[in-house]
Each structure stands twice: as C-alpha cells, then as structure tokens.
Design a protein around this motif. Sequence first.
Motif, PDB file in Angstrom:
ATOM      1  N   LEU A   1      51.467  32.899  28.912  1.00  0.00           N
ATOM      2  CA  LEU A   1      50.869  33.701  29.977  1.00  0.00           C
ATOM      3  C   LEU A   1      50.837  35.179  29.623  1.00  0.00           C
ATOM      4  O   LEU A   1      49.926  35.902  30.022  1.00  0.00           O
ATOM      5  N   ASP A   2      51.812  35.645  28.837  1.00  0.00           N
ATOM      6  CA  ASP A   2      51.858  37.068  28.496  1.00  0.00           C
ATOM      7  C   ASP A   2      50.552  37.528  27.868  1.00  0.00           C
ATOM      8  O   ASP A   2      50.045  38.609  28.169  1.00  0.00           O
ATOM      9  N   HIS A   3      49.985  36.695  27.009  1.00  0.00           N
ATOM     10  CA  HIS A   3      48.719  37.050  26.378  1.00  0.00           C
ATOM     11  C   HIS A   3      47.551  36.816  27.323  1.00  0.00           C
ATOM     12  O   HIS A   3      46.632  37.631  27.417  1.00  0.00           O
ATOM     13  N   ALA A   4      47.593  35.706  28.052  1.00  0.00           N
ATOM     14  CA  ALA A   4      46.495  35.374  28.956  1.00  0.00           C
ATOM     15  C   ALA A   4      46.374  36.388  30.085  1.00  0.00           C
ATOM     16  O   ALA A   4      45.270  36.642  30.586  1.00  0.00           O
ATOM     17  N   ALA A   5      47.489  36.977  30.487  1.00  0.00           N
ATOM     18  CA  ALA A   5      47.460  37.942  31.588  1.00  0.00           C
ATOM     19  C   ALA A   5      46.610  39.164  31.261  1.00  0.00           C
ATOM     20  O   ALA A   5      46.153  39.873  32.165  1.00  0.00           O
ATOM     21  N   LEU A   6      46.390  39.397  29.977  1.00  0.00           N
ATOM     22  CA  LEU A   6      45.557  40.529  29.578  1.00  0.00           C
ATOM     23  C   LEU A   6      44.110  40.341  30.007  1.00  0.00           C
ATOM     24  O   LEU A   6      43.338  41.305  30.039  1.00  0.00           O
ATOM     25  N   THR A   7      43.724  39.103  30.332  1.00  0.00           N
ATOM     26  CA  THR A   7      42.351  38.831  30.750  1.00  0.00           C
ATOM     27  C   THR A   7      42.160  38.976  32.258  1.00  0.00           C
ATOM     28  O   THR A   7      41.047  38.797  32.755  1.00  0.00           O
ATOM     29  N   LEU A   8      43.223  39.293  32.996  1.00  0.00           N
ATOM     30  CA  LEU A   8      43.104  39.450  34.440  1.00  0.00           C
ATOM     31  C   LEU A   8      42.183  40.629  34.770  1.00  0.00           C
ATOM     32  O   LEU A   8      42.127  41.621  34.033  1.00  0.00           O
ATOM     33  N   PRO A   9      41.470  40.537  35.882  1.00  0.00           N
ATOM     34  CA  PRO A   9      40.553  41.636  36.241  1.00  0.00           C
ATOM     35  C   PRO A   9      41.312  42.909  36.587  1.00  0.00           C
ATOM     36  O   PRO A   9      42.492  42.865  36.979  1.00  0.00           O
ATOM     37  N   PRO A  10      40.678  44.055  36.473  1.00  0.00           N
ATOM     38  CA  PRO A  10      41.331  45.326  36.829  1.00  0.00           C
ATOM     39  C   PRO A  10      41.826  45.288  38.275  1.00  0.00           C
ATOM     40  O   PRO A  10      41.149  44.775  39.165  1.00  0.00           O
ATOM     41  N   GLY A  11      43.011  45.822  38.491  1.00  0.00           N
ATOM     42  CA  GLY A  11      43.583  45.826  39.830  1.00  0.00           C
ATOM     43  C   GLY A  11      44.491  44.657  40.112  1.00  0.00           C
ATOM     44  O   GLY A  11      45.113  44.592  41.173  1.00  0.00           O
ATOM     45  N   VAL A  12      44.570  43.720  39.170  1.00  0.00           N
ATOM     46  CA  VAL A  12      45.430  42.548  39.326  1.00  0.00           C
ATOM     47  C   VAL A  12      46.454  42.556  38.198  1.00  0.00           C
ATOM     48  O   VAL A  12      46.101  42.694  37.036  1.00  0.00           O
ATOM     49  N   ARG A  13      47.725  42.409  38.567  1.00  0.00           N
ATOM     50  CA  ARG A  13      48.757  42.377  37.534  1.00  0.00           C
ATOM     51  C   ARG A  13      49.865  41.417  37.930  1.00  0.00           C
ATOM     52  O   ARG A  13      50.151  41.213  39.122  1.00  0.00           O
ATOM     53  N   VAL A  14      50.479  40.832  36.927  1.00  0.00           N
ATOM     54  CA  VAL A  14      51.600  39.928  37.145  1.00  0.00           C
ATOM     55  C   VAL A  14      52.863  40.759  37.305  1.00  0.00           C
ATOM     56  O   VAL A  14      53.201  41.572  36.435  1.00  0.00           O
ATOM     57  N   GLU A  15      53.566  40.585  38.434  1.00  0.00           N
ATOM     58  CA  GLU A  15      54.781  41.353  38.692  1.00  0.00           C
ATOM     59  C   GLU A  15      55.999  40.744  38.025  1.00  0.00           C
ATOM     60  O   GLU A  15      56.848  41.453  37.490  1.00  0.00           O
ATOM     61  N   GLY A  16      56.120  39.419  38.077  1.00  0.00           N
ATOM     62  CA  GLY A  16      57.283  38.802  37.472  1.00  0.00           C
ATOM     63  C   GLY A  16      57.409  37.342  37.839  1.00  0.00           C
ATOM     64  O   GLY A  16      56.667  36.813  38.679  1.00  0.00           O
ATOM     65  N   LEU A  17      58.346  36.698  37.193  1.00  0.00           N
ATOM     66  CA  LEU A  17      58.585  35.272  37.404  1.00  0.00           C
ATOM     67  C   LEU A  17      59.348  35.078  38.715  1.00  0.00           C
ATOM     68  O   LEU A  17      60.415  35.636  38.919  1.00  0.00           O
ATOM     69  N   ALA A  18      58.770  34.257  39.609  1.00  0.00           N
ATOM     70  CA  ALA A  18      59.393  34.012  40.906  1.00  0.00           C
ATOM     71  C   ALA A  18      59.901  32.588  41.042  1.00  0.00           C
ATOM     72  O   ALA A  18      60.741  32.314  41.891  1.00  0.00           O
ATOM     73  N   GLU A  19      59.396  31.700  40.213  1.00  0.00           N
ATOM     74  CA  GLU A  19      59.794  30.288  40.293  1.00  0.00           C
ATOM     75  C   GLU A  19      59.750  29.700  38.895  1.00  0.00           C
ATOM     76  O   GLU A  19      58.760  29.848  38.188  1.00  0.00           O
TER      77      GLU A  19
ATOM     78  N   MET B   1      42.489  25.475  38.078  1.00  0.00           N
ATOM     79  CA  MET B   1      41.570  25.617  36.947  1.00  0.00           C
ATOM     80  C   MET B   1      42.313  25.335  35.649  1.00  0.00           C
ATOM     81  O   MET B   1      43.540  25.375  35.589  1.00  0.00           O
ATOM     82  N   GLY B   2      41.551  25.062  34.605  1.00  0.00           N
ATOM     83  CA  GLY B   2      42.123  24.881  33.281  1.00  0.00           C
ATOM     84  C   GLY B   2      42.336  26.225  32.603  1.00  0.00           C
ATOM     85  O   GLY B   2      41.838  27.261  33.050  1.00  0.00           O
ATOM     86  N   ALA B   3      43.076  26.202  31.499  1.00  0.00           N
ATOM     87  CA  ALA B   3      43.375  27.438  30.787  1.00  0.00           C
ATOM     88  C   ALA B   3      42.117  28.123  30.275  1.00  0.00           C
ATOM     89  O   ALA B   3      42.014  29.353  30.308  1.00  0.00           O
ATOM     90  N   ASP B   4      41.141  27.347  29.814  1.00  0.00           N
ATOM     91  CA  ASP B   4      39.907  27.951  29.301  1.00  0.00           C
ATOM     92  C   ASP B   4      39.198  28.748  30.385  1.00  0.00           C
ATOM     93  O   ASP B   4      38.677  29.842  30.132  1.00  0.00           O
ATOM     94  N   SER B   5      39.157  28.194  31.604  1.00  0.00           N
ATOM     95  CA  SER B   5      38.524  28.914  32.718  1.00  0.00           C
ATOM     96  C   SER B   5      39.308  30.172  33.069  1.00  0.00           C
ATOM     97  O   SER B   5      38.730  31.237  33.332  1.00  0.00           O
ATOM     98  N   PHE B   6      40.625  30.049  33.067  1.00  0.00           N
ATOM     99  CA  PHE B   6      41.462  31.206  33.395  1.00  0.00           C
ATOM    100  C   PHE B   6      41.214  32.351  32.419  1.00  0.00           C
ATOM    101  O   PHE B   6      41.198  33.533  32.818  1.00  0.00           O
ATOM    102  N   LEU B   7      41.005  32.034  31.165  1.00  0.00           N
ATOM    103  CA  LEU B   7      40.793  33.077  30.162  1.00  0.00           C
ATOM    104  C   LEU B   7      39.465  33.807  30.332  1.00  0.00           C
ATOM    105  O   LEU B   7      39.268  34.877  29.752  1.00  0.00           O
ATOM    106  N   THR B   8      38.543  33.249  31.128  1.00  0.00           N
ATOM    107  CA  THR B   8      37.263  33.926  31.406  1.00  0.00           C
ATOM    108  C   THR B   8      37.260  34.595  32.772  1.00  0.00           C
ATOM    109  O   THR B   8      36.220  35.085  33.220  1.00  0.00           O
ATOM    110  N   LEU B   9      38.408  34.637  33.436  1.00  0.00           N
ATOM    111  CA  LEU B   9      38.465  35.092  34.822  1.00  0.00           C
ATOM    112  C   LEU B   9      37.893  36.491  35.005  1.00  0.00           C
ATOM    113  O   LEU B   9      37.280  36.789  36.036  1.00  0.00           O
ATOM    114  N   GLY B  10      38.084  37.350  34.030  1.00  0.00           N
ATOM    115  CA  GLY B  10      37.569  38.707  34.140  1.00  0.00           C
ATOM    116  C   GLY B  10      36.057  38.786  34.267  1.00  0.00           C
ATOM    117  O   GLY B  10      35.528  39.816  34.696  1.00  0.00           O
ATOM    118  N   LYS B  11      35.360  37.708  33.917  1.00  0.00           N
ATOM    119  CA  LYS B  11      33.897  37.678  34.001  1.00  0.00           C
ATOM    120  C   LYS B  11      33.400  37.094  35.319  1.00  0.00           C
ATOM    121  O   LYS B  11      32.197  37.110  35.583  1.00  0.00           O
TER     122      LYS B  11
END
Length: 229
Positions: free
Chosen positions: A139-157, A106-116
């Motif tokens: 991503l630090d700011h965009a991650a705030l739009t993730l749905p409840p129960g989903v969180r970024v743990e850390g950079l793996a790659e 998906m594009g960034a715009d779609s990702f920012l609406t993911l919570g909906k």
Amino acid sequence: MRIGFFGGSFDPPHLGHRALACLAADQLHLERVLLAPVGRQPLKHGDAAPFADRVAMLELAIAGDPRLEVSLADAPMPDGEPNYTVDTLRRLRRELPAGARLYCIMGADSFLTLGKWHDAVGLFAESDLVVGARPGFVLDHAALTLPPGVRVEGLAEDRPGCRGYTVQHPSGRSMLYLLPDLAEEVSATEIRTEHAEVDERLNPAVTGYIRTHGLYRARIANRNQNQGR
C-alpha cells in the motif's frame, strides 16, 4: 447494515470477480454485495459485450451465494454518457437506510488508476474503499496514486486477511481496507481474446453462455487475422 458495491465491466465475469466479492463479504461481514455491470466505462475504449449479456453472465457467475446480488445501478445512461462510480454511490446512499455503511470494492489494478477517476476524492466521502490484491501488494507505493487531497493517516485495523487504514479527505475521514489474500486474479481482456470451448477461469455456466450466444468471436478472429500478417 453493511453493503458492498462492486462495479465493473464484467466482460466477461470470471472467477476472480466472484473471489473478490466473497472475500470482501467474509472479511468485512457484509450482508449484501451488489455487483453492478457498467453501462459505459469512462476509462475503457472499444466495444463491450451487450449490457444485457453481461448482466445474464454475471447472474450465472454468482449463483449459489445469497450474499451476492446483481445490481442495475450502473445501467446505461439514457443520454449515452459514461457511468461514473461516484454518482452511482451517491444514488445508492440516498436509497439505503439511515446508518447503513457502504463499501466500494475494487481490484488492485483499478485502485492504481484511482487518480484518473471522475471526482475520485468524492468516492471517499460516499463510502469506505476495499481493495483486493494478491499477497505482496504494498500500500505504501499504491498510496502515491491517491488523488490530491486524500492521504492515508495510519493503520487502524490489522488482522489476518485484512488491514484497515484511516484516510483523511476534504469531507472528513473514511476507511481504506486492503485484502491481501486474493487467490484468483484474472484478466478479463485475456479471456475475451483467448476464449476456448472450456475455460478454467470461468464458471462453466458462463462458458456455456458465451458459446451459445457467440460472444467475443469477432475479437478472436481479429486477433488471429492480425497475428497472421
């Protein structure tokens, strides 16, 4: 097997859509990218071009790259209900060979609406997510739009053109890939309302199809009429 799924209205499909599909295929070594026009988009209102026209335009837009394939996985529902990406991913996963890895693009715009999105948490259980964005997307700011129960743990790659993050969700862990070098980022809405005889944002074959079939003329006429008031 590594399969990408890229859903959207594709109304019309433009160079940005193809650029993102190719970028994901290149960076994540995908064998196939399924581009699926959506029958009825839950978060968008207003008339879209007919589904058959959007399929035909998309075929023209991605011609020449054997990795890209038009999919009817998100075709209009028989009962007219909206198409939900999570349901489409679940159907695809049942059809794929055991061990196949699925990536939702998906594009960034779609990702920012993911919570909906409908059952947004379920997306992470069915696939890894791939987000294409222009340089500078944080991503630090965009991650705030993730749905409840989903969180970024850390950079793996972390490598040029691709950063992969481990994501924790109720069903376990999956990956979120950020592709920060998307060169083409175009609004399909602008194209629908500003379309000219020649449009550098579109494959010439798509421009020809729009002109031949008279698509979007009513929207342009309505815009001009409103501007004249």
